[in-house]
Design a protein around this motif. Structure first.
Motif, PDB file in Angstrom:
ATOM      1  N   GLN A  86       9.053  -6.487   4.540  1.00  0.00           N
ATOM      2  CA  GLN A  86       8.544  -6.514   5.908  1.00  0.00           C
ATOM      3  C   GLN A  86       7.021  -6.599   5.921  1.00  0.00           C
ATOM      4  N   HIS A  87       6.367  -5.807   5.068  1.00  0.00           N
ATOM      5  CA  HIS A  87       4.902  -5.770   5.022  1.00  0.00           C
ATOM      6  C   HIS A  87       4.312  -7.104   4.567  1.00  0.00           C
ATOM      7  N   THR A  88       4.988  -7.788   3.644  1.00  0.00           N
ATOM      8  CA  THR A  88       4.460  -9.046   3.112  1.00  0.00           C
ATOM      9  C   THR A  88       4.914 -10.278   3.891  1.00  0.00           C
ATOM     10  N   GLY A  89       5.637 -10.084   4.998  1.00  0.00           N
ATOM     11  CA  GLY A  89       5.944 -11.186   5.897  1.00  0.00           C
ATOM     12  C   GLY A  89       7.310 -11.823   5.738  1.00  0.00           C
ATOM     13  N   TRP A  90       8.125 -11.360   4.778  1.00  0.00           N
ATOM     14  CA  TRP A  90       9.393 -12.036   4.540  1.00  0.00           C
ATOM     15  C   TRP A  90      10.432 -11.737   5.620  1.00  0.00           C
ATOM     16  N   ILE A  91      10.459 -10.532   6.142  1.00  0.00           N
ATOM     17  CA  ILE A  91      11.422 -10.207   7.200  1.00  0.00           C
ATOM     18  C   ILE A  91      11.165 -11.082   8.425  1.00  0.00           C
TER      19      ILE A  91
ATOM     20  N   PRO B 203       0.836  -1.203   0.000  1.00  0.00           N
ATOM     21  CA  PRO B 203       0.000   0.000   0.000  1.00  0.00           C
ATOM     22  C   PRO B 203       0.871   1.253   0.000  1.00  0.00           C
ATOM     23  N   PRO B 204       0.290   2.423  -0.244  1.00  0.00           N
ATOM     24  CA  PRO B 204       1.071   3.669  -0.209  1.00  0.00           C
ATOM     25  C   PRO B 204       1.743   3.925   1.132  1.00  0.00           C
ATOM     26  N   GLU B 205       1.185   3.388   2.211  1.00  0.00           N
ATOM     27  CA  GLU B 205       1.790   3.582   3.526  1.00  0.00           C
ATOM     28  C   GLU B 205       3.206   3.009   3.588  1.00  0.00           C
ATOM     29  N   VAL B 206       3.458   1.925   2.865  1.00  0.00           N
ATOM     30  CA  VAL B 206       4.798   1.340   2.840  1.00  0.00           C
ATOM     31  C   VAL B 206       5.784   2.305   2.180  1.00  0.00           C
ATOM     32  N   VAL B 207       5.348   2.980   1.117  1.00  0.00           N
ATOM     33  CA  VAL B 207       6.203   3.971   0.465  1.00  0.00           C
ATOM     34  C   VAL B 207       6.521   5.109   1.435  1.00  0.00           C
ATOM     35  N   ARG B 208       5.518   5.532   2.159  1.00  0.00           N
ATOM     36  CA  ARG B 208       5.748   6.607   3.133  1.00  0.00           C
ATOM     37  C   ARG B 208       6.756   6.182   4.192  1.00  0.00           C
ATOM     38  N   ARG B 209       6.627   4.959   4.701  1.00  0.00           N
ATOM     39  CA  ARG B 209       7.568   4.491   5.724  1.00  0.00           C
ATOM     40  C   ARG B 209       8.981   4.339   5.161  1.00  0.00           C
ATOM     41  N   GLY B 210       9.084   4.006   3.876  1.00  0.00           N
ATOM     42  CA  GLY B 210      10.396   3.891   3.262  1.00  0.00           C
ATOM     43  C   GLY B 210      11.104   5.222   3.100  1.00  0.00           C
ATOM     44  N   ILE B 211      10.365   6.324   3.214  1.00  0.00           N
ATOM     45  CA  ILE B 211      10.956   7.657   3.103  1.00  0.00           C
ATOM     46  C   ILE B 211      11.051   8.337   4.470  1.00  0.00           C
ATOM     47  N   VAL B 212       9.928   8.347   5.187  1.00  0.00           N
ATOM     48  CA  VAL B 212       9.903   8.996   6.501  1.00  0.00           C
ATOM     49  C   VAL B 212      10.564   8.132   7.555  1.00  0.00           C
ATOM     50  N   GLY B 213      10.326   6.808   7.484  1.00  0.00           N
ATOM     51  CA  GLY B 213      10.989   5.904   8.404  1.00  0.00           C
ATOM     52  C   GLY B 213      10.032   5.150   9.299  1.00  0.00           C
ATOM     53  N   SER B 214      10.551   4.101   9.915  1.00  0.00           N
ATOM     54  CA  SER B 214       9.819   3.297  10.886  1.00  0.00           C
ATOM     55  C   SER B 214      10.818   2.478  11.673  1.00  0.00           C
ATOM     56  N   GLY B 215      10.434   2.071  12.882  1.00  0.00           N
ATOM     57  CA  GLY B 215      11.307   1.234  13.686  1.00  0.00           C
ATOM     58  C   GLY B 215      12.634   1.875  14.020  1.00  0.00           C
ATOM     59  N   GLY B 216      12.637   3.203  14.207  1.00  0.00           N
ATOM     60  CA  GLY B 216      13.869   3.891  14.553  1.00  0.00           C
ATOM     61  C   GLY B 216      14.733   4.271  13.384  1.00  0.00           C
ATOM     62  N   VAL B 217      14.391   3.846  12.165  1.00  0.00           N
ATOM     63  CA  VAL B 217      15.167   4.181  10.960  1.00  0.00           C
ATOM     64  C   VAL B 217      14.484   5.327  10.242  1.00  0.00           C
ATOM     65  N   ARG B 218      15.215   6.410  10.013  1.00  0.00           N
ATOM     66  CA  ARG B 218      14.689   7.572   9.297  1.00  0.00           C
ATOM     67  C   ARG B 218      15.495   7.774   8.018  1.00  0.00           C
ATOM     68  N   PRO B 219      15.019   7.198   6.914  1.00  0.00           N
ATOM     69  CA  PRO B 219      15.802   7.282   5.665  1.00  0.00           C
ATOM     70  C   PRO B 219      16.104   8.707   5.230  1.00  0.00           C
ATOM     71  N   TYR B 220      15.155   9.621   5.378  1.00  0.00           N
ATOM     72  CA  TYR B 220      15.395  10.998   4.946  1.00  0.00           C
ATOM     73  C   TYR B 220      16.527  11.625   5.740  1.00  0.00           C
ATOM     74  N   ASP B 221      16.616  11.298   7.030  1.00  0.00           N
ATOM     75  CA  ASP B 221      17.686  11.834   7.864  1.00  0.00           C
ATOM     76  C   ASP B 221      19.040  11.264   7.456  1.00  0.00           C
ATOM     77  N   ILE B 222      19.045   9.961   7.154  1.00  0.00           N
ATOM     78  CA  ILE B 222      20.279   9.303   6.726  1.00  0.00           C
ATOM     79  C   ILE B 222      20.776   9.879   5.406  1.00  0.00           C
ATOM     80  N   MET B 223      19.871  10.035   4.451  1.00  0.00           N
ATOM     81  CA  MET B 223      20.284  10.519   3.136  1.00  0.00           C
ATOM     82  C   MET B 223      20.660  11.999   3.177  1.00  0.00           C
ATOM     83  N   THR B 224      20.015  12.777   4.054  1.00  0.00           N
ATOM     84  CA  THR B 224      20.404  14.177   4.204  1.00  0.00           C
ATOM     85  C   THR B 224      21.820  14.291   4.735  1.00  0.00           C
TER      86      THR B 224
END
Length: 617
Positions: free
Chosen positions: A475-480, A134-155
């Motif tokens: 992660q969303h589809t259960g593989w992690i 879902p679109p929520e997964v895309v949002r988490r991949g940019i904003v972050g989840s589980g303590g990981v903030r991709p935007y902060d890392i890439m900045t």
């Protein structure tokens, strides 16, 4: 700070969407490693060629015309035309206007690349279109989840890249390299130079990371080895590449993989460096005799005597003040990040490493803009003065010409000379105005700043964000969850030794098959994060042993089996190719296999020893 749990997908069973997500993930990885190009239909290429002619920009022909018996004479004519100062020349590049290609190659065939720039983005779009995520997964991949903030890392990565590249453009690294070379060759031969370069690369890489060292050191070594008759330059080039990636394991800011690894486990910058200091230093110490007296000595690749070019190292330092300013900003930023991270002051909702790195990069950017502005003013003044002098000279010539018309009775003697009025007329008749083809206004007014921006790894941004999203999709589809359970089962059998050993192996292999070391680190870090938060009895020994074994492998794995194991490898190969030094896959594997195996064994043994000493269980 405790490890952040992963909730999404923790109880989801494998279904058809899961299978599709996993297939897309592996296809994306395969195309990143072995990219392909899809040709556009010819009518599109012809249309683009027509458009190109109408808007008057030039695209080089995809393939050169077949050489014939007349090719030699045409080449000579082309060379003579190039040497003719009356030819149309681009002032910005000092290159002659390209000659149209042969009839059989009238238009360029356009291709769509399937590589690291496009494939991960396409993979994300396919998963969205097929409703696998879902679109929520895309949002988490940019904003972050589980303590990981991709935007902060890439900045953080982008800001440090700008500061490092700006520092490199001042000529500081080249100045230091030439200085080391001049001191070494004056006190010994090739062996002394090799020892000095090894120490120099190690120290610079420890603090500034692998990217600036690859960007600056590779062109320098290509020039130095070619002009010093070091043939082949294998020992110097591969030592530089291996050491650059090895020592990048020391600081969090030295490699993007380190940033990806510290975020989900709440490891501060200071704690990370404290853990990785011994594995890094021990591996650097072991690698030196391995290369110096075993791998390269047997092949005679370290010359006893060399004849370096006579160059004043000071000439390589283009901007002394800029070198001091940028290096001060860089070191200050690293120190501030370490201090704030140690005090856990960068972990709030709005706080982050971007609050430190963006102002730092902004200061360097402002300084670069001011420097370019001052240079532009000086250039305009010089140009105006030159035009004024030319105008005065022209006026004087006209007066001289009029005077000679009245007082010289025999113009025939000067009609064919270059000093008389008729000569001036002949000269002006055959002299063409040199056309100027604008670049953008920003490039014209701020050339150095635009150069730094052009060298930024901006293509890495969509690549990294897309891989964050793809792993969130797993992660969303259960593989992690599945991979985390597999890791837990292995850890129960193997213990600390098995945990460190297997993660070391997986991390190096993952660098070669999971879309560079960045993709491997994102995936394996998520697996460890799920395992550590869902299993009841996870010892600190096993957890931190696996984490820092992954840190060792994600850095050391850059010099392993394929160039795409890291972006530094792709950059290193492309720079050498531009300098006329091609490196094949066979050579890459041949000279990297033993070093990566030995340094991984040393690094993992040190990590295992550290966790056994620091933790009872």
């Amino acid at each position: 700070m405790p490890v952040q749990p992963l909730e999404d997908g923790s109880d989801r069973s494998i279904d058809a969407r899961s299978i599709v997500s996993l297939i897309v993930f592996f296809i994306c990885n395969a195309l990143v490693i072995y990219p392909i190009r899809i040709p556009f239909p010819l009518f599109i290429s012809r249309g683009c060629d027509t458009l190109q002619k109408n808007i008057s920009f030039e695209i080089p022909c995809e393939r050169e015309p077949r050489r014939s018996s007349s090719s030699a004479s045409s080449t000579i004519r082309s060379t003579e035309a190039t040497q003719d100062p009356t030819n149309d020349v681009n002032i910005a590049t000092q290159k002659p206007t390209p000659v149209p290609c042969a009839r059989r190659c009238q238009c360029k065939r356009f291709y769509f690349p399937l590589d690291l720039r496009t494939v991960p983005v396409i993979g994300v779009l396919l998963l969205l279109a097929s409703t696998c995520i879902p679109p929520e997964v895309v949002r988490r991949g940019i904003v972050g989840s589980g303590g990981v903030r991709p935007y902060d890392i890439m900045t953080l990565f982008t800001c440090f890249a700008y500061i490092s590249i700006s520092l490199d453009c001042t000529g500081l690294f080249r100045y230091l390299a030439f200085l080391i070379a001049s001191k070494s060759t004056s006190h010994g031969g090739g062996r002394t130079l090799y020892n000095s370069f090894y120490l120099f690369f190690s120290i610079i890489g420890l603090f500034f990371g692998n990217d600036p060292l690859i960007l600056s050191g590779t062109p320098f070594l290509a020039y130095f080895t070619q002009h010093s008759s070091i043939d082949p330059p294998t020992s110097f080039l591969f030592t530089h590449f291996q050491v650059s990636n090895l020592v990048s394991a020391f600081l969090v800011s030295s490699n993007l993989t380190n940033l990806v690894l510290t975020s989900p486990f709440g490891i501060s910058f200071l704690s990370y460096s404290a853990w990785m200091a011994l594995p890094t230093v021990a591996s650097v110490v072991i690698l030196y005799p391995l290369l110096r007296w075993s791998i390269f000595k047997k092949k005679g690749l370290i010359p006893a005597t060399i004849y370096p070019p006579e160059i004043n190292p000071r000439s390589a330092l283009i901007d002394p003040f800029g070198a001091i300013f940028s290096s001060t900003i860089f070191i200050t930023t690293v120190v501030v990040l370490i201090g704030l991270s140690a005090g856990h002051l960068l972990e709030g909702g709005t706080e982050g490493v971007w609050t430190v790195t963006v102002p730092a990069a902004g200061l360097v950017l402002i300084r670069d803009l001011i420097k370019d502005g001052m240079n532009a003013k000086e250039l305009k003044k010089s140009k105006a003065l030159l035009e004024s002098n030319d105008a005065q000279a022209t006026t004087q010539d006209e007066k001289t010409a009029n005077s000679s018309d009245h007082h010289v009775s025999d113009p025939q003697g000067t009609s064919n000379g270059i000093g008389g009025p008729q000569g001036e007329k002949v000269k002006s008749k055959h002299t063409k105005l040199i056309p100027f083809r604008p670049l953008s206004p920003f490039t014209d007014n701020f050339p150095n700043t635009s150069l730094v921006i052009s060298r930024l790894p901006l293509a890495l941004l969509p690549f990294a964000f897309s891989f964050f999203i793809l792993v969130e999709g797993l992660q969303h589809t259960g593989w992690i969850r599945v991979f985390g359970n597999w890791w837990g089962a292995w850890e129960e059998v193997g213990g600390i030794a098995g945990s460190v050993w297997l993660m070391g192996v997986l991390s190096v292999i993952g660098c070669n098959i999971f879309g560079t070391n960045i993709g491997a680190t994102i995936l394996l870090a998520r697996v460890l994060q799920h395992w550590s938060t869902t299993h009841q009895e996870v010892s600190n020994r096993s957890l931190y042993g696996a984490i820092f074994a992954l840190a060792v492998g994600s850095n050391f794995g850059a010099y392993s089996f394929v160039f795409s194991a890291s972006l530094a490898g792709l950059l290193w190969r492309s720079i050498l190719a531009q300098k006329g030094i091609p490196v094949s896959y066979r050579e890459f594997v041949r000279w990297n296999t033993i070093p990566v195996v030995v340094t991984m064994i040393v690094g993992c043994l040190v990590v295992a020893g550290e966790v056994c000493v620091m933790y009872k269980t």
